[in-house]
Write a protein that holds these residues in place. Structure first.
Motif, PDB file in Angstrom:
ATOM      1  N   GLU A 334      40.149  51.710 -13.030  1.00  0.00           N
ATOM      2  CA  GLU A 334      38.949  52.527 -13.204  1.00  0.00           C
ATOM      3  C   GLU A 334      38.054  52.462 -11.965  1.00  0.00           C
ATOM      4  O   GLU A 334      37.477  53.480 -11.543  1.00  0.00           O
ATOM      5  CB  GLU A 334      38.182  52.057 -14.435  1.00  0.00           C
ATOM      6  CG  GLU A 334      38.908  52.341 -15.747  1.00  0.00           C
ATOM      7  CD  GLU A 334      38.288  51.608 -16.929  1.00  0.00           C
ATOM      8  OE1 GLU A 334      38.539  52.029 -18.072  1.00  0.00           O
ATOM      9  OE2 GLU A 334      37.564  50.609 -16.713  1.00  0.00           O
ATOM     10  N   THR A 335      37.958  51.284 -11.366  1.00  0.00           N
ATOM     11  CA  THR A 335      37.141  51.125 -10.163  1.00  0.00           C
ATOM     12  C   THR A 335      37.701  51.950  -9.008  1.00  0.00           C
ATOM     13  O   THR A 335      36.942  52.604  -8.268  1.00  0.00           O
ATOM     14  CB  THR A 335      37.083  49.639  -9.756  1.00  0.00           C
ATOM     15  OG1 THR A 335      36.528  48.882 -10.841  1.00  0.00           O
ATOM     16  CG2 THR A 335      36.233  49.439  -8.514  1.00  0.00           C
ATOM     17  N   GLU A 338      36.927  55.585  -9.489  1.00  0.00           N
ATOM     18  CA  GLU A 338      35.530  55.855  -9.147  1.00  0.00           C
ATOM     19  C   GLU A 338      35.336  55.974  -7.637  1.00  0.00           C
ATOM     20  O   GLU A 338      34.489  56.736  -7.155  1.00  0.00           O
ATOM     21  CB  GLU A 338      34.630  54.759  -9.704  1.00  0.00           C
ATOM     22  CG  GLU A 338      34.504  54.791 -11.214  1.00  0.00           C
ATOM     23  CD  GLU A 338      33.662  53.639 -11.742  1.00  0.00           C
ATOM     24  OE1 GLU A 338      33.151  52.851 -10.915  1.00  0.00           O
ATOM     25  OE2 GLU A 338      33.515  53.522 -12.972  1.00  0.00           O
TER      26      GLU A 338
END
Length: 358
Positions: A334-335, A338
């Motif tokens: 997820e990081t 982003e």
């Protein structure tokens, strides 16, 4: 005459297989001597080919519309442990990377490269061409975690349920995290090779989502054994400046030295915020990785037991995407999304990987 030569080729190969099986040797004396190859062998090949041509319905003197089909082209495939390639009379197999063995109930499999009959149960030699003899069905079995195989003919595959490191590498590549090498086969993945310190560092920078910054770095690499002006110097110099790596003493980074499981796992822990370059005692790295959910107990046991290859580097990197980044409440995957390293679509459409966790 040229057409005739092309047609003779596949027939000659089958004749070679039969003759080798009958006369080139056995487990006690497996190699064909040079005098045999130049004398009796050649005479028997010629005789066998002539018999086959006499019994063949294939026209040799026809026009271009009547030419025989060309021999089947070579194909390449990546396989995993316990996968089986089943080959029949006239099929050829060439192991490019990894390890394997062959079994067959009768007949022979000829190592064309060395002039030997490979007995059933025998191990395959890398870059040796194996020809399945007449009236033989052979099973070529992968015994390493991954392998790259070239084959020619109507082979059949039976796939095992073993961990698919190949699929993990392909998935990471589709997410811009694993590019492979210039090796001209196996998609350049080199999963059968041991990773170097430089390769591990590059992978670490990618899972940090900082590759663009590393390649844009314009400082001077402090290590004398990293070639100036290369991308490698940028990766290493950037990582040193950021405090990600300390290198060795005497101004060396040792980019070509093999990296081990503890060293690469330590890189992943740093990427996730659970460690830093200040930690130089790696004896407990695998245990710490298990305690924060980066590795399972089974994975720790596997990494302690097996040689650390690029297959394991890919495995750790792939499942690290599911681990929590310290203090964020988000996974590494997820990081990275982003940060724009890959999109949700690219992750969703990446090659499918079953839950192979140990």
């Amino acid at each position: 005459m040229r057409k005739k030569i092309f047609l003779l080729l596949p027939l000659s190969l089958l004749a070679v297989a039969v003759i080798w099986a009958a006369a080139a040797g056995d487990a006690a004396d497996p190699l064909a001597s040079l005098s045999y190859l130049n004398g009796i062998f050649t005479s028997k090949v010629d005789a066998a080919v002539n018999v086959r041509l006499d019994n063949s319905d294939v026209p040799l003197q026809g026009d271009s519309q009547n030419e025989a089909a060309a021999p089947a082209a070579w194909s390449e495939v990546r396989l995993k442990q316990d996968d089986v390639l089943q080959a029949s009379t006239g099929d050829s197999v060439l192991l490019l990377a990894g390890s394997g063995l062959v079994t067959y109930p009768s007949g022979a499999v000829v190592d064309v490269t060395s002039g030997a009959v490979l007995p059933s149960g025998g191990s395959l030699a890398a870059r040796h061409r194996y020809l399945v003899a007449e009236d033989t069905t052979a099973s070529f079995v992968v015994t390493s975690k991954t392998a790259v195989v070239d084959y020619q003919g109507s082979c059949i595959f039976q796939y095992s349920a073993a961990t698919d490191y190949n699929a993990m590498a392909a998935a990471l590549k589709s997410m811009h995290l694993f590019y492979g090498s210039p090796t001209g086969y196996g998609q350049g993945f080199d999963l059968e090779a041991a990773p170097t310190r430089l390769q591990a560092l590059i992978m670490f920078i990618r899972v940090l989502g900082e590759e663009d910054e590393a390649l844009a770095w314009s400082g001077t690499c402090p290590f004398t054994d990293v070639q100036p002006g290369t991308n490698g110097a940028k990766y290493v110099g950037y990582a040193y400046e950021r405090g990600y790596t300390n290198g060795y003493g005497a101004g060396q980074f040792r980019p070509s030295v093999r990296v081990n499981a503890r060293q690469y796992t330590e890189f992943i822990l740093r990427a996730l915020g659970y460690s830093s370059a200040a930690n130089t005692d790696l004896s407990g790295t695998l245990a710490r990785a298990q305690s924060v959910g980066v590795l399972t107990e089974g994975e720790v046991a596997m990494l302690q037991r097996d040689s650390f290859l690029r297959a394991e580097l890919v495995y750790i990197s792939y499942y690290a995407l599911e681990a929590q980044v310290s203090g964020t409440g988000r996974t590494l995957g997820e990081t990275l999304m982003e940060k724009g390293i890959f999109t949700q679509f690219e992750r969703d459409t990446a090659p499918s990987v079953m839950n192979w966790r140990l």
